[in-house]
Design a protein around this motif. Structure first.
Motif, short mmCIF file in Angstrom:
data_model
loop_
_atom_site.label_atom_id
_atom_site.label_comp_id
_atom_site.label_asym_id
_atom_site.label_seq_id
_atom_site.Cartn_x
_atom_site.Cartn_y
_atom_site.Cartn_z
N ARG A 54 9.42 10.93 -0.97
CA ARG A 54 8.31 9.98 -0.87
C ARG A 54 8.70 8.56 -1.31
N SER A 55 7.81 7.62 -0.94
CA SER A 55 7.85 6.24 -1.42
C SER A 55 9.09 5.48 -0.96
N LYS A 85 6.09 11.82 2.33
CA LYS A 85 4.88 11.09 1.97
C LYS A 85 5.21 9.62 1.70
N SER A 86 4.31 8.75 2.10
CA SER A 86 4.34 7.34 1.74
C SER A 86 5.64 6.63 2.13
N ASP A 121 2.75 12.33 5.82
CA ASP A 121 1.48 11.68 5.54
C ASP A 121 1.72 10.30 4.94
N SER A 122 0.80 9.40 5.19
CA SER A 122 0.87 8.01 4.70
C SER A 122 2.11 7.30 5.20
N ILE A 124 3.24 4.29 7.22
CA ILE A 124 2.61 3.03 7.60
C ILE A 124 3.63 2.17 8.33
N ASN A 145 -0.11 12.11 9.34
CA ASN A 145 -1.02 11.10 8.79
C ASN A 145 -2.44 11.62 8.68
N SER A 146 -2.58 12.82 8.16
CA SER A 146 -3.88 13.47 7.96
C SER A 146 -4.68 13.59 9.25
#
Length: 181
Positions: A54-55, A85-86, A121-122, A124, A145-146
């Motif tokens: 993530r991130s 994620k992210s 998910d998430s 962007i 992305n949900s």
């Protein structure tokens, strides 16, 4: 930095240029040429809860292009799969736009797909230049992305674009896109 090509744009392929996996957190990929790789320019994936990654931030890269802006294709420019994620692509955490130039790849410019029983998910994407990729510029699996889907019922009247979306207070960027542009 150069991944898959040298400073003159000669292809020296890797399987994948950059791989992020196995619980890696907070990686920034910035200001590189990532081109000419046999598989993906960038691959971010995780296959279970333990390896969730993530991130990450991906900004100001040339993916599928040489320093002379000629095509040196990867199969996919960026591929994101599984328990990820992210990820910010084209902007940073301060919402400062640092677009990637993603062009000339054989399959997709950016591919976001479910895999290993997980969906990213998430993820962007903001203000990137994504064009002239072989099959598609962007593909996002409907489970990712949900499950957020693009707006529908779009209409254009002079300078106003209108449409319907199922989620309140969602920011929707509008871009012009042509695979051949």
């Amino acid at each position: 930095n150069f991944f898959g090509i040298d400073i003159f744009g000669e292809i020296i392929p890797n399987g994948t240029g950059i791989v992020i996996t196995n619980s890696t957190k907070s990686t920034e990929i910035d200001s590189n040429f990532i081109s000419g790789n046999d598989q993906n320019g960038i691959l971010i994936y995780a296959y279970d809860d333990i390896s969730e990654t993530r991130s990450h931030i991906i900004t100001s890269n040339y993916i599928g292009l040489t320093p002379g802006l000629n095509a040196a294709p990867n199969n996919n420019g960026i591929s994101i799969v599984g328990n990820v994620k992210s990820v910010l692509i084209g902007t940073n955490v301060n919402n400062i736009y640092k677009p990637n130039n993603i062009a000339g790849n054989l399959n997709a410019g950016i591919a976001v797909n479910s895999g290993y029983g997980f969906s990213p998910d998430s993820i962007i994407l903001r203000k990137n230049i994504i064009k002239q990729n072989g099959v598609t510029n962007l593909i996002v699996d409907p489970l990712c992305n949900s499950g957020i889907q693009p707006p529908f019922g779009l209409s254009m009247n002079w300078n106003t674009l209108a449409g319907i979306h199922d989620l309140p207070n969602v920011l929707i960027d509008i871009y012009r896109a042509s695979r051949f542009e």
